[in-house]
Design a protein around this motif. Structure first.
Motif, PDB file in Angstrom:
ATOM      1  N   PRO A 243       0.809  -1.308  -0.057  1.00  0.00           N
ATOM      2  CA  PRO A 243      -0.126  -0.055   0.010  1.00  0.00           C
ATOM      3  C   PRO A 243       0.746   1.111   0.040  1.00  0.00           C
ATOM      4  N   ALA A 244       0.593   2.358  -1.005  1.00  0.00           N
ATOM      5  CA  ALA A 244       1.156   3.422  -0.736  1.00  0.00           C
ATOM      6  C   ALA A 244       0.261   4.337  -1.094  1.00  0.00           C
ATOM      7  N   THR A 245       0.668   5.800  -0.917  1.00  0.00           N
ATOM      8  CA  THR A 245      -0.112   7.095  -1.041  1.00  0.00           C
ATOM      9  C   THR A 245       0.683   7.887  -1.626  1.00  0.00           C
ATOM     10  N   VAL A 246       0.107   8.973  -2.501  1.00  0.00           N
ATOM     11  CA  VAL A 246       0.635  10.077  -3.515  1.00  0.00           C
ATOM     12  C   VAL A 246       1.740  10.595  -2.634  1.00  0.00           C
ATOM     13  N   ASP A 247       1.619  10.951  -1.400  1.00  0.00           N
ATOM     14  CA  ASP A 247       2.495  11.708  -0.699  1.00  0.00           C
ATOM     15  C   ASP A 247       3.982  10.802  -0.430  1.00  0.00           C
ATOM     16  N   ALA A 248       3.568   9.529  -0.081  1.00  0.00           N
ATOM     17  CA  ALA A 248       4.633   8.549   0.097  1.00  0.00           C
ATOM     18  C   ALA A 248       5.367   8.473  -1.163  1.00  0.00           C
ATOM     19  N   ILE A 249       4.840   8.222  -2.486  1.00  0.00           N
ATOM     20  CA  ILE A 249       5.547   8.298  -3.476  1.00  0.00           C
ATOM     21  C   ILE A 249       6.289   9.356  -3.985  1.00  0.00           C
ATOM     22  N   ARG A 250       5.673  10.632  -3.730  1.00  0.00           N
ATOM     23  CA  ARG A 250       6.540  11.797  -3.841  1.00  0.00           C
ATOM     24  C   ARG A 250       7.717  11.983  -3.023  1.00  0.00           C
ATOM     25  N   GLU A 251       7.479  11.390  -1.841  1.00  0.00           N
ATOM     26  CA  GLU A 251       8.770  11.382  -0.909  1.00  0.00           C
ATOM     27  C   GLU A 251       9.888  10.601  -1.528  1.00  0.00           C
ATOM     28  N   VAL A 252       9.556   9.378  -1.837  1.00  0.00           N
ATOM     29  CA  VAL A 252      10.520   8.610  -2.323  1.00  0.00           C
ATOM     30  C   VAL A 252      11.088   8.881  -3.633  1.00  0.00           C
ATOM     31  N   LEU A 253      10.240   9.497  -4.310  1.00  0.00           N
ATOM     32  CA  LEU A 253      10.936  10.164  -5.700  1.00  0.00           C
ATOM     33  C   LEU A 253      11.722  11.281  -5.705  1.00  0.00           C
ATOM     34  N   SER A 254      11.480  12.085  -4.509  1.00  0.00           N
ATOM     35  CA  SER A 254      12.286  13.265  -4.410  1.00  0.00           C
ATOM     36  C   SER A 254      13.493  12.979  -3.791  1.00  0.00           C
ATOM     37  N   LYS A 255      13.796  11.758  -3.389  1.00  0.00           N
ATOM     38  CA  LYS A 255      15.207  11.195  -2.946  1.00  0.00           C
ATOM     39  C   LYS A 255      15.879  10.760  -3.816  1.00  0.00           C
ATOM     40  N   GLN A 256      15.337  10.306  -5.076  1.00  0.00           N
ATOM     41  CA  GLN A 256      16.044   9.609  -6.021  1.00  0.00           C
ATOM     42  C   GLN A 256      16.916  10.429  -6.929  1.00  0.00           C
ATOM     43  N   GLU A 257      18.342  10.198  -7.074  1.00  0.00           N
ATOM     44  CA  GLU A 257      19.267  10.627  -7.830  1.00  0.00           C
ATOM     45  C   GLU A 257      18.958  10.918  -9.293  1.00  0.00           C
ATOM     46  N   ILE A 259      16.164  12.814 -10.625  1.00  0.00           N
ATOM     47  CA  ILE A 259      14.983  13.237 -10.869  1.00  0.00           C
ATOM     48  C   ILE A 259      14.586  14.679 -10.093  1.00  0.00           C
ATOM     49  N   VAL A 260      13.966  15.552 -10.933  1.00  0.00           N
ATOM     50  CA  VAL A 260      13.350  16.764 -10.408  1.00  0.00           C
ATOM     51  C   VAL A 260      11.972  16.580 -10.531  1.00  0.00           C
ATOM     52  N   LEU A 261      11.376  16.541  -9.168  1.00  0.00           N
ATOM     53  CA  LEU A 261       9.747  16.742  -8.897  1.00  0.00           C
ATOM     54  C   LEU A 261       9.100  17.812  -9.167  1.00  0.00           C
ATOM     55  N   VAL A 262       8.322  17.905 -10.127  1.00  0.00           N
ATOM     56  CA  VAL A 262       7.537  19.175 -10.589  1.00  0.00           C
ATOM     57  C   VAL A 262       6.131  18.715 -10.461  1.00  0.00           C
ATOM     58  N   ASP A 263       5.540  18.982  -9.143  1.00  0.00           N
ATOM     59  CA  ASP A 263       3.869  18.180  -8.828  1.00  0.00           C
ATOM     60  C   ASP A 263       3.498  19.306  -8.077  1.00  0.00           C
ATOM     61  N   ASP A 264       2.693  20.372  -8.682  1.00  0.00           N
ATOM     62  CA  ASP A 264       1.945  21.495  -7.928  1.00  0.00           C
ATOM     63  C   ASP A 264       0.946  21.990  -8.562  1.00  0.00           C
ATOM     64  N   VAL A 265      -0.207  20.964  -9.183  1.00  0.00           N
ATOM     65  CA  VAL A 265      -1.099  21.335 -10.276  1.00  0.00           C
ATOM     66  C   VAL A 265      -1.933  22.710  -9.925  1.00  0.00           C
ATOM     67  N   GLU A 266      -2.040  22.943  -8.294  1.00  0.00           N
ATOM     68  CA  GLU A 266      -2.641  23.925  -8.159  1.00  0.00           C
ATOM     69  C   GLU A 266      -1.854  25.405  -8.763  1.00  0.00           C
TER      70      GLU A 266
END
Ligand code: 2RA
Length: 328
Positions: A243-257, A259-266
């Motif tokens: 089981p995962a959540t969007v926040d948990a996925i974002r957290e994991v991806l943000s630590k990956q060499e 990768i640039v996380l760009v995820d603020d649709v608002e």
């Protein structure tokens, strides 16, 4: 260190030279090879002029230490084993050797070469940018299924693809694609197989399993050419084991060499091809649940198909080898 670059006059080959210079890859001798047709051109590189040489069997038998190969599958099939036999490590951007069992298929952020052979295959561009975000998800949550839809730039087809888009905008008929790419999208990259999948889709499916070392992973793909010059975009639908959540996925991806996380649709912030073009990283965003399936998430990514999707990844493989051997 004696370095050779094969296909130096092509889009990816010239990008390889840019990255070799930018990363200060330490060579003592550099030889640029091409087909007979392109030989004789003079390329200025790091303050020196290099005359591009015709690649022949005799030349491939010379004692090079490393060869960056980006000259198509038939040229690689013919010459990479000769370079290898002569003692070189070949990093090949073509698909010629990718699925051979004894050949490493490498994305440095994801896996490491075993070097059973001295030919290392660079994966397909759309596969490379996809496995970079998938790897941390595999490690954190386990992976059951991936469904890809790609939106691939015309530079993936080289100068011929760029020409069809640019000339098509002026009303010219296509010469590289079966239909106009200007103001159009083509659900057709490479050739169709008997099962209705294209070779590009089969590459993504097979290469993903090999690179992630997940032979039983459920993977499917639809690969689409879009009227964009540079940067591929990929929509991934991923089903995770734990089981995962969007926040948990974002957290994991943000630590990956890489990768640039760009995820603020608002604020209309999400990965765009125009932002990843010219950059080394994979841009990831639009992460959200796919409520049509259990524990499944949509993820969107963009990357420069000539850099991380080809030339940069190949030079990163070389750089890692040199560092591991104390040569850089
Ligand atoms: C393409 N991935 O985009 C293929 C080869 N570079 O055309």
């Amino acid at each position: 260190m004696k370095l050779a670059i094969v296909g130096a006059t092509g889009l990816v080959g010239s990008k390889m030279m840019e990255v070799v210079e930018r990363k200060a890859i330490p060579f003592d001798e550099l030889t640029l090879f091409s087909s007979k047709k392109s030989a004789g051109q003079v390329i200025s590189f790091k303050g020196r002029d290099y005359e591009v040489q015709e690649l022949t069997e005799a030349r491939a038998e010379e004692p090079f230490d490393y060869v960056l190969m980006s000259a198509g599958g038939s040229t690689s099939l013919k010459f990479s084993p000769i370079f290898e036999q002569a003692g070189a490590v070949v990093i090949d951007n073509s698909s010629a050797f990718r699925m051979q069992g004894d050949i490493d298929l490498i994305v440095p952020e994801v896996n490491k070469p075993k070097l059973n052979r001295a030919i290392i295959a660079n994966p397909n561009c759309s596969t490379i940018q996809s496995v970079v975000p998938l790897k941390p998800l595999v490690e954190a949550f386990g992976l059951k299924r991936v469904a890809y839809t790609t939106y691939q730039a015309v530079s993936g087809s080289g100068l011929a693809g760029l020409n069809d888009l640019r000339e098509g905008a002026k009303g010219a008929a296509p010469t590289n694609y079966p239909h106009p790419i200007y103001n159009n999208v083509l659900p057709h990259i490479d050739v169709f197989q008997e099962d209705g999948y294209t070779k590009e889709e089969v590459k993504m499916i097979d290469e993903t399993k090999k690179i992630l070392n997940l032979p039983d992973l459920r993977v499917t793909a639809t690969c689409v050419r879009v009227p964009v010059e540079d940067s591929h975009s990929v929509a991934m639908d991923v089903t995770l084991e734990k089981p995962a959540t969007v926040d948990a996925i974002r957290e994991v991806l943000s630590k990956q060499e890489g990768i640039v996380l760009v995820d603020d649709v608002e604020n209309n912030e999400y990965p765009l091809a125009i932002h990843s073009t010219g950059r080394d990283e994979v841009f990831v965003g639009r992460i959200r649940t796919d409520d049509s399936l259990d524990n499944t998430f949509h993820i969107w990514c963009t990357a420069d198909n000539l850099l991380k999707g080809a030339a940069l990844n190949a030079v990163q493989i070389l750089e890692a080898l040199l560092k591991e051997r104390g040569e850089a």
